[in-house]
Design a protein around this motif. Structure first.
Motif, PDB file in Angstrom:
ATOM      1  N   UNK A  26      11.224   1.323   7.531  1.00 39.79           N
ATOM      2  CA  UNK A  26       9.972   1.253   6.779  1.00 39.79           C
ATOM      3  C   UNK A  26       8.802   1.125   7.732  1.00 39.79           C
ATOM      4  N   UNK A  27       7.702   1.728   7.358  1.00 40.42           N
ATOM      5  CA  UNK A  27       6.469   1.557   8.122  1.00 40.42           C
ATOM      6  C   UNK A  27       6.060   0.087   7.993  1.00 40.42           C
ATOM      7  N   UNK A  28       5.605  -0.538   9.077  1.00 38.81           N
ATOM      8  CA  UNK A  28       5.222  -1.942   8.989  1.00 38.81           C
ATOM      9  C   UNK A  28       4.114  -2.203   7.966  1.00 38.81           C
ATOM     10  N   UNK A  29       3.275  -1.202   7.735  1.00 38.62           N
ATOM     11  CA  UNK A  29       2.227  -1.357   6.728  1.00 38.62           C
ATOM     12  C   UNK A  29       2.784  -1.493   5.325  1.00 38.62           C
ATOM     13  N   UNK A  30       3.876  -0.790   5.033  1.00 41.26           N
ATOM     14  CA  UNK A  30       4.475  -0.912   3.697  1.00 41.26           C
ATOM     15  C   UNK A  30       5.101  -2.290   3.515  1.00 41.26           C
ATOM     16  N   UNK A  31       5.664  -2.828   4.573  1.00 43.76           N
ATOM     17  CA  UNK A  31       6.234  -4.181   4.501  1.00 43.76           C
ATOM     18  C   UNK A  31       5.120  -5.205   4.311  1.00 43.76           C
ATOM     19  N   UNK A  38       0.899 -13.110  12.269  1.00 45.51           N
ATOM     20  CA  UNK A  38       1.872 -14.192  12.413  1.00 45.51           C
ATOM     21  C   UNK A  38       1.257 -15.546  12.077  1.00 45.51           C
ATOM     22  N   UNK A  39       0.009 -15.738  12.465  1.00 42.80           N
ATOM     23  CA  UNK A  39      -0.681 -16.990  12.138  1.00 42.80           C
ATOM     24  C   UNK A  39      -0.937 -17.054  10.637  1.00 42.80           C
ATOM     25  N   UNK A  40      -1.392 -15.943  10.060  1.00 38.57           N
ATOM     26  CA  UNK A  40      -1.743 -15.915   8.640  1.00 38.57           C
ATOM     27  C   UNK A  40      -0.540 -16.105   7.724  1.00 38.57           C
ATOM     28  N   UNK A  96      -0.086 -11.983  -4.410  1.00 34.91           N
ATOM     29  CA  UNK A  96      -1.215 -11.727  -5.300  1.00 34.91           C
ATOM     30  C   UNK A  96      -2.537 -11.631  -4.567  1.00 34.91           C
ATOM     31  N   UNK A  97      -2.488 -11.168  -3.315  1.00 39.27           N
ATOM     32  CA  UNK A  97      -3.698 -11.058  -2.506  1.00 39.27           C
ATOM     33  C   UNK A  97      -4.283  -9.652  -2.619  1.00 39.27           C
ATOM     34  N   UNK A 115       4.068  -9.123   1.745  1.00 38.82           N
ATOM     35  CA  UNK A 115       3.146 -10.179   2.150  1.00 38.82           C
ATOM     36  C   UNK A 115       1.837 -10.175   1.366  1.00 38.82           C
ATOM     37  N   UNK A 116       1.380  -9.019   0.945  1.00 36.71           N
ATOM     38  CA  UNK A 116       0.109  -8.973   0.209  1.00 36.71           C
ATOM     39  C   UNK A 116       0.367  -8.991  -1.293  1.00 36.71           C
TER      40      UNK A 116
END
Length: 97
Positions: free
Chosen positions: A9-14, A60-62, A24-25, A19-20
């Motif tokens: 998977x593309x990291x953006x899709x993950x 990683x921090x977020x 509910x972000x 994560x988003x």
């Protein structure tokens, strides 16, 4: 090199799905929280751009994981893409004497 039939998977899709969306972000909210332009984050989650090492640290921090997690997702995606393009039959082999 390990050949896989299915691309990673593309990291953006993950980022988008796990994560988003799961939290509910919004893209705007996350971009503001990371201190990056909304357009840049949008390009990543829409799989038009990759995750840089600097962004990996911010993510990683977020989200409470490691920069290596994000860097590895990006590296695995790029390596798989490169594997599809390289014609191994045209590469000369150099063996130890």
């Amino acid at each position: 090199m390990l050949q896989r039939n299915l691309p990673p998977s593309h990291p953006g899709s993950i980022l988008r799905e796990l994560f988003i969306k799961e939290r509910g972000l919004t893209i705007t909210e996350v971009a503001d929280g990371l201190g990056i332009a909304r357009g840049n984050l949008s390009a990543i989650v829409n799989e038009r751009a990759g995750i840089s090492p600097e962004l990996a640290i911010k993510l990683s921090v977020a989200f409470g994981n490691t920069p290596q997690f994000w860097v590895n997702l990006q590296k695995n995606y790029e390596l798989w893409q490169a594997e599809q393009k390289v014609d191994r039959s045209r590469i000369r082999h150099f063996k130890a004497a």
